[in-house]
Enzyme design. Structure first.
Site, PDB file in Angstrom:
ATOM      1  CG  ASP A  11      -1.838   1.210   1.304  1.00 41.65           C
ATOM      2  OD1 ASP A  11      -2.462   1.515   0.272  1.00 41.65           O
ATOM      3  OD2 ASP A  11      -1.931   1.864   2.354  1.00 41.65           O
ATOM      4  CB  SER A  12       0.107   4.796  -0.624  1.00 39.50           C
ATOM      5  OG  SER A  12      -0.969   4.936   0.289  1.00 39.50           O
ATOM      6  CE1 TYR A  43       2.969   6.111  -2.843  1.00 38.01           C
ATOM      7  CE2 TYR A  43       1.995   4.183  -3.892  1.00 38.01           C
ATOM      8  CZ  TYR A  43       3.065   4.789  -3.268  1.00 38.01           C
ATOM      9  OH  TYR A  43       4.213   4.085  -3.095  1.00 38.01           O
ATOM     10  N   GLY A  44      -3.046   9.014  -3.494  1.00 36.51           N
ATOM     11  CA  GLY A  44      -4.349   9.223  -4.139  1.00 36.51           C
ATOM     12  C   GLY A  44      -4.552  10.574  -4.797  1.00 36.51           C
ATOM     13  CB  CYS A  74      -3.307   0.347  -2.494  1.00 29.18           C
ATOM     14  SG  CYS A  74      -3.413   2.080  -2.953  1.00 29.18           S
ATOM     15  CG  ASN A  75      -9.691   0.352  -2.844  1.00 29.98           C
ATOM     16  OD1 ASN A  75     -10.547  -0.380  -3.291  1.00 29.98           O
ATOM     17  ND2 ASN A  75      -9.335   0.316  -1.569  1.00 29.98           N
ATOM     18  CB  THR A  76      -5.043   4.696  -5.153  1.00 28.25           C
ATOM     19  OG1 THR A  76      -5.934   5.309  -4.212  1.00 28.25           O
ATOM     20  CG2 THR A  76      -4.462   5.736  -6.068  1.00 28.25           C
ATOM     21  CD  GLU A 152      -0.164   6.746   6.268  1.00 28.62           C
ATOM     22  OE1 GLU A 152       0.842   6.716   6.981  1.00 28.62           O
ATOM     23  OE2 GLU A 152      -0.533   5.769   5.571  1.00 28.62           O
ATOM     24  CB  CYS A 184      -9.477   4.618   0.460  1.00 29.87           C
ATOM     25  SG  CYS A 184      -7.842   5.039   1.122  1.00 29.87           S
ATOM     26  CB  THR A 185      -6.753  -0.273   2.131  1.00 26.60           C
ATOM     27  OG1 THR A 185      -5.608   0.478   1.688  1.00 26.60           O
ATOM     28  CG2 THR A 185      -7.223  -1.181   1.020  1.00 26.60           C
ATOM     29  CG  HIS A 186      -5.056   4.957   4.390  1.00 21.09           C
ATOM     30  ND1 HIS A 186      -4.524   4.558   3.184  1.00 21.09           N
ATOM     31  CD2 HIS A 186      -4.018   5.379   5.148  1.00 21.09           C
ATOM     32  CE1 HIS A 186      -3.210   4.750   3.209  1.00 21.09           C
ATOM     33  NE2 HIS A 186      -2.879   5.244   4.381  1.00 21.09           N
TER      34      HIS A 186
HETATM   35  N1  DGL Z   1      -4.883   3.128   0.815  1.00 19.77           N
HETATM   36  C1  DGL Z   1      -4.982   3.612  -0.486  1.00 19.77           C
HETATM   37  C2  DGL Z   1      -6.218   3.192  -1.223  1.00 19.77           C
HETATM   38  O1  DGL Z   1      -6.740   2.151  -0.937  1.00 19.77           O
HETATM   39  C3  DGL Z   1      -4.346   4.861  -0.955  1.00 19.77           C
HETATM   40  C4  DGL Z   1      -4.364   6.053  -0.104  1.00 19.77           C
HETATM   41  C5  DGL Z   1      -3.481   7.137  -0.686  1.00 19.77           C
HETATM   42  O2  DGL Z   1      -2.264   6.957  -0.673  1.00 19.77           O
HETATM   43  O3  DGL Z   1      -4.014   8.153  -1.143  1.00 19.77           O
HETATM   44  O4  DGL Z   1      -6.672   3.859  -2.126  1.00 19.77           O
END
Ligand code: DGL
Length: 266
Positions: A11-12, A43-44, A74-76, A152, A184-186
């Site tokens: 993941d990011s 990353y998003g 990570c979905n992104t 984060e 988003c996995t966060h």
């Molecule tokens: N956890 C990530 C996701 O599932 C990315 C979050 C990010 O870095 O913006 O999209």
């Protein structure tokens, strides 16, 4: 490929730990190596070219660790297209489930919300998947750029979290959704705040379990399930090891995990 080789999870940042939690529960005999690129998260809100370069660096690093499968937690990154990331890697890549069947099963009104990063929302991937499964559904996507920095930054008790949730929820509540996916996995780190904001009439779905099932099915198909008695979990990050340890403790039994700060160029 050896069946006791580790599974890479990436993941990011710390978000993918919400998927690692479910993978570890579902596949306790497996060895996992997690990489969170905490030096460069989020990353998003970055460009596609930049995100693509970062994920390729992480996948190459995991390839050097001898992994048998990589879960893109990570979905992104999943929205970049798993096939386009495959290259010549000798292992399967598993992306995040879009959860369309879970959403349609949970939603009586067929009014469905999607919380995700700007990049994920811009691809319209969830909307297309839901409409392909049921053209009568109404989909309400919402980019939530404030969430990842708050998570984060360990701002869990900060009123800014509930305020951001209320801001992003307002148009979806107005639309009358009754199911919402955290794409988003966060976001599972603040699932309780999201559930409290929407109330009991909205089912909030985390696609981690559906994703872990895809990982398991692929290992079964390839004959790669581990036969070890108890697997190991190694959590690697590119910055802020102590912060990552604290955040990991919200998801996993960290006394059983080992932690490492790495450089993706090693
Ligand atoms: N956890 C990530 C996701 O599932 C990315 C979050 C990010 O870095 O913006 O999209």
């Amino acid at each position: 490929m050896k069946s006791n080789a580790p599974i890479g999870v990436l993941d990011s940042g710390v978000g993918g730990l919400s998927v690692l939690k479910v993978l570890h529960q579902m596949l306790p005999n497996e060895n996992f190596i997690y990489v969170g690129d905490t030096a460069r998260t989020p990353y998003g809100s970055r460009s596609e070219a930049e995100i693509r370069q970062f994920v390729e660096e992480i996948i190459s690093w995991l390839e050097h660790q001898g992994v048998k499968q990589v879960v893109i937690a990570c979905n992104t990154l999943t929205m970049l297209g798993i096939d386009s990331l495959k290259k010549e890697h000798p292992f399967e890549l598993i992306g995040m489930s879009k959860g369309e069947q879970l959403l349609l099963a949970a939603s009586k009104k067929k009014k469905i919300g999607v919380f995700a990063t700007q990049f994920t929302i811009s691809t319209e991937a969830h909307k297309k998947a839901i409409l392909a499964a049921d053209a009568s559904a109404e989909v309400y996507p919402m980019a939530c750029p404030k969430f990842v920095p708050l998570i984060e930054g360990e701002q869990f008790g900060n009123p800014a979290v509930a305020e951001a949730v209320a801001e992003y929820a307002a148009p979806l509540k107005e639309a009358g959704i009754d199911a919402l996916i955290l794409s988003c996995t966060h976001y599972p780190f603040i699932k309780d705040v999201v559930e409290a904001e929407f109330g009991a009439g909205v089912t909030v779905i985390d696609p981690a379990e559906a994703t872990a099932l895809l990982s398991k099915a692929s290992l079964e198909k390839e004959g790669l399930l581990s036969d070890e008695k108890a697997g190991s979990v190694t959590i690697c990050c590119t910055a802020d090891l102590e912060r990552v340890k604290r955040l990991a403790a919200r998801m996993l039994p960290t006394e059983a995990c080992s932690f490492k700060e790495i450089s993706l160029r090693d």
